[in-house]
Design a protein around this motif. Structure first.
Motif, PDB file in Angstrom:
ATOM      1  N   TYR A 102       8.203  23.949  14.867  1.00 59.27           N
ATOM      2  CA  TYR A 102       8.414  23.489  13.276  1.00 59.27           C
ATOM      3  C   TYR A 102       8.494  24.940  12.584  1.00 59.27           C
ATOM      4  CZ  TYR A 102       7.550  22.778   8.493  1.00 59.27           C
ATOM      5  OH  TYR A 102       7.774  22.659   7.391  1.00 59.27           O
ATOM      6  N   GLY A 103       9.346  24.760  11.618  1.00 57.62           N
ATOM      7  CA  GLY A 103       9.285  25.905  10.456  1.00 57.62           C
ATOM      8  C   GLY A 103      10.619  26.431  10.105  1.00 57.62           C
ATOM      9  N   TYR A 104      10.726  27.234   9.050  1.00 58.35           N
ATOM     10  CA  TYR A 104      11.693  27.922   8.554  1.00 58.35           C
ATOM     11  C   TYR A 104      12.247  29.072   9.260  1.00 58.35           C
ATOM     12  CZ  TYR A 104      11.500  24.553   4.801  1.00 58.35           C
ATOM     13  OH  TYR A 104      11.451  23.376   3.724  1.00 58.35           O
ATOM     14  N   ILE A 105      13.221  29.125  10.261  1.00 59.62           N
ATOM     15  CA  ILE A 105      13.515  30.198  10.931  1.00 59.62           C
ATOM     16  C   ILE A 105      14.063  31.540  10.170  1.00 59.62           C
ATOM     17  CG2 ILE A 105      14.483  31.126  12.949  1.00 59.62           C
ATOM     18  CD1 ILE A 105      12.255  29.131  13.628  1.00 59.62           C
ATOM     19  N   THR A 106      13.830  32.542  10.634  1.00 60.04           N
ATOM     20  CA  THR A 106      14.459  33.956   9.611  1.00 60.04           C
ATOM     21  C   THR A 106      15.857  33.744   9.966  1.00 60.04           C
ATOM     22  OG1 THR A 106      12.168  35.102   9.506  1.00 60.04           O
ATOM     23  CG2 THR A 106      14.377  36.258   9.176  1.00 60.04           C
ATOM     24  N   GLU A 133       9.340  14.195  16.944  1.00 60.00           N
ATOM     25  CA  GLU A 133       9.731  12.881  17.932  1.00 60.00           C
ATOM     26  C   GLU A 133      10.064  13.372  19.308  1.00 60.00           C
ATOM     27  OE1 GLU A 133      11.407  14.085  15.075  1.00 60.00           O
ATOM     28  OE2 GLU A 133      12.384  12.462  14.304  1.00 60.00           O
ATOM     29  N   ARG A 134      10.358  14.768  19.562  1.00 63.85           N
ATOM     30  CA  ARG A 134      10.752  15.302  20.690  1.00 63.85           C
ATOM     31  C   ARG A 134       9.672  16.037  21.669  1.00 63.85           C
ATOM     32  NH1 ARG A 134      16.463  15.311  20.428  1.00 63.85           N
ATOM     33  NH2 ARG A 134      17.106  13.364  18.908  1.00 63.85           N
ATOM     34  N   MET A 135       8.479  15.714  21.039  1.00 62.06           N
ATOM     35  CA  MET A 135       7.328  16.609  21.663  1.00 62.06           C
ATOM     36  C   MET A 135       7.014  16.714  23.225  1.00 62.06           C
ATOM     37  SD  MET A 135       6.404  18.394  19.592  1.00 62.06           S
ATOM     38  CE  MET A 135       4.773  19.248  20.008  1.00 62.06           C
ATOM     39  N   LYS A 169       0.091  16.351  10.645  1.00 63.66           N
ATOM     40  CA  LYS A 169      -0.292  14.781  10.865  1.00 63.66           C
ATOM     41  C   LYS A 169       1.104  14.137  11.448  1.00 63.66           C
ATOM     42  CE  LYS A 169      -4.224  14.686   7.516  1.00 63.66           C
ATOM     43  NZ  LYS A 169      -4.566  13.967   6.309  1.00 63.66           N
ATOM     44  N   LEU A 170       2.011  14.294  10.791  1.00 68.08           N
ATOM     45  CA  LEU A 170       3.449  14.111  11.225  1.00 68.08           C
ATOM     46  C   LEU A 170       3.422  14.090  12.635  1.00 68.08           C
ATOM     47  CD1 LEU A 170       5.756  14.587   8.375  1.00 68.08           C
ATOM     48  CD2 LEU A 170       4.643  12.465   9.066  1.00 68.08           C
ATOM     49  N   TYR A 171       3.503  15.297  13.155  1.00 72.93           N
ATOM     50  CA  TYR A 171       3.556  15.817  14.571  1.00 72.93           C
ATOM     51  C   TYR A 171       2.705  15.087  15.439  1.00 72.93           C
ATOM     52  CZ  TYR A 171       6.995  19.431  14.362  1.00 72.93           C
ATOM     53  OH  TYR A 171       8.468  20.090  14.287  1.00 72.93           O
ATOM     54  N   LYS A 172       1.678  14.893  14.868  1.00 70.82           N
ATOM     55  CA  LYS A 172       0.294  14.387  15.649  1.00 70.82           C
ATOM     56  C   LYS A 172       0.708  12.745  16.027  1.00 70.82           C
ATOM     57  CE  LYS A 172      -4.761  13.827  15.996  1.00 70.82           C
ATOM     58  NZ  LYS A 172      -5.892  14.219  15.246  1.00 70.82           N
TER      59      LYS A 172
END
Length: 337
Positions: free
Chosen positions: A223-227, A283-285, A313-316
């Motif tokens: 997750y995250g905004y990649i540089t 959804e692809r964890m 929480k969404l990831y969980k």
């Protein structure tokens, strides 16, 4: 031919300057004493000289060409890890407090926050990827403070910092700017002394699963905004008079009206320009947990503390994201459009 004669003379007298008359019909003479009764207009002589120079240059270049022997690459054995643990990378004290409510094996914290976020066993301090010579004394002093506080591990994508930390006996981890892209780069950094590091954000899941280096702790951002780009100078200071990129409120807009946040990289004027959409893989964890990586990382940059909690929480729960997002390069390699 005339060209052959000139080439032969040039080979024997390459250092001798050419002296000729501009009058048509006069002898063409060389200073070394050799004379040929050649009657040519000046235009033709200049053209011959150009051809001679080009031919000699080509021969010199060809003489330096080497034939490389093809060597077979060694077969890489990959030992798949059964499950991956979770890590988080934060940028502010508020983000750190937000992720502290969740179980993370490690939390990566900017070393500039050392005074505000005291050392704990799961905290790894991150040094900037770009450090100017004028700031090395500051970061060397910070590293000494970390050692005195009992810190044993640091992370950076800066070779000077990694070398300094290695000399001081610290365990070192690499950031994604090292571009750890294949097994050979994993082996290179492992032999250098890295315990682990972030893999390139351009790898697909299939490529990640095939990586070797079983003793290297691999990390990927889930997750995250990649540089997207790192600039040596702040693009904001030239327009507003001072750099205020720590706030994260400044953005660049492209022709499609996509916004790219600008964040300061360390204490220098370097800045990171983040991608307009975050990588989201909740959804692809199940695919990621068996991806041959030791750790799956949550990269928090511009998010507020509440947004950090909401995303975790969404990831969980494995729920879809409620904002525009991207899957990064996990399913689309850099050679695919």
């Amino acid at each position: 031919s005339v060209l052959y004669a000139l080439q032969r003379i040039a080979r024997n007298n390459l250092s001798a300057p050419i002296e000729y008359s501009t009058t048509f019909g006069k002898n063409f003479s060389f200073v070394n004493g050799s004379r040929y009764n050649i009657f040519l207009p000046l235009k033709s002589i200049n053209e011959l000289r150009r051809k001679l120079t080009d031919n000699l240059s080509s021969e010199i270049v060809r003489s330096y060409k080497k034939t490389l022997e093809k060597t077979a690459l060694p077969v890489v054995s990959v030992q798949q890890k059964k499950t991956s643990s979770f890590t988080a990378c934060v940028r502010t004290v508020e983000q750190y407090k937000a992720v502290s409510d969740f179980e993370f094996t490690y939390v990566f914290v900017p070393v500039e926050l050392f005074e505000k976020i005291q050392h704990k066993t799961n905290v790894i301090y991150v040094f900037p990827d770009i450090i100017r010579d004028t700031h090395m004394e500051y970061y060397t002093s910070l590293m000494d403070k970390l050692i005195n506080a009992g810190v044993t591990t640091v992370l950076s994508g800066n070779y000077a910092i990694l070398s300094l930390a290695k000399e001081k006996g610290l365990d070192i981890w690499g950031n994604s700017s090292l571009n750890i892209f294949n097994t050979y780069s994993v082996d290179f950094w492992s032999e250098y002394g890295l315990e682990g590091g972030f893999l390139s954000n351009e790898l697909t899941l299939d490529e990640i699963s095939e990586l070797g280096g079983v003793n290297f702790e691999k990390i990927i951002n889930v997750y995250g905004y990649i540089t997207a780009m790192t600039t040596a100078y702040c693009p904001i200071s030239s327009s507003v008079g001072k750099c205020d990129c720590h706030s994260g409120k400044y953005k660049l807009n492209d022709r499609k009206n996509e916004s790219f946040a600008i964040l300061k990289n360390g204490s220098s004027s370097a800045c990171n320009i983040l991608n307009s959409k975050p990588v989201y893989m909740a959804e692809r964890m199940n695919e990621l947990k068996h991806s041959n990586c030791s750790y799956l990382n949550f990269l928090f940059t511009t998010e507020t503390a509440d947004e950090c909690k909401h995303i975790l929480k969404l990831y969980k729960s494995g729920l879809p994201f409620d904002k525009p997002f991207t899957r990064g390069h996990f399913y689309r390699g850099i050679t695919q459009i």
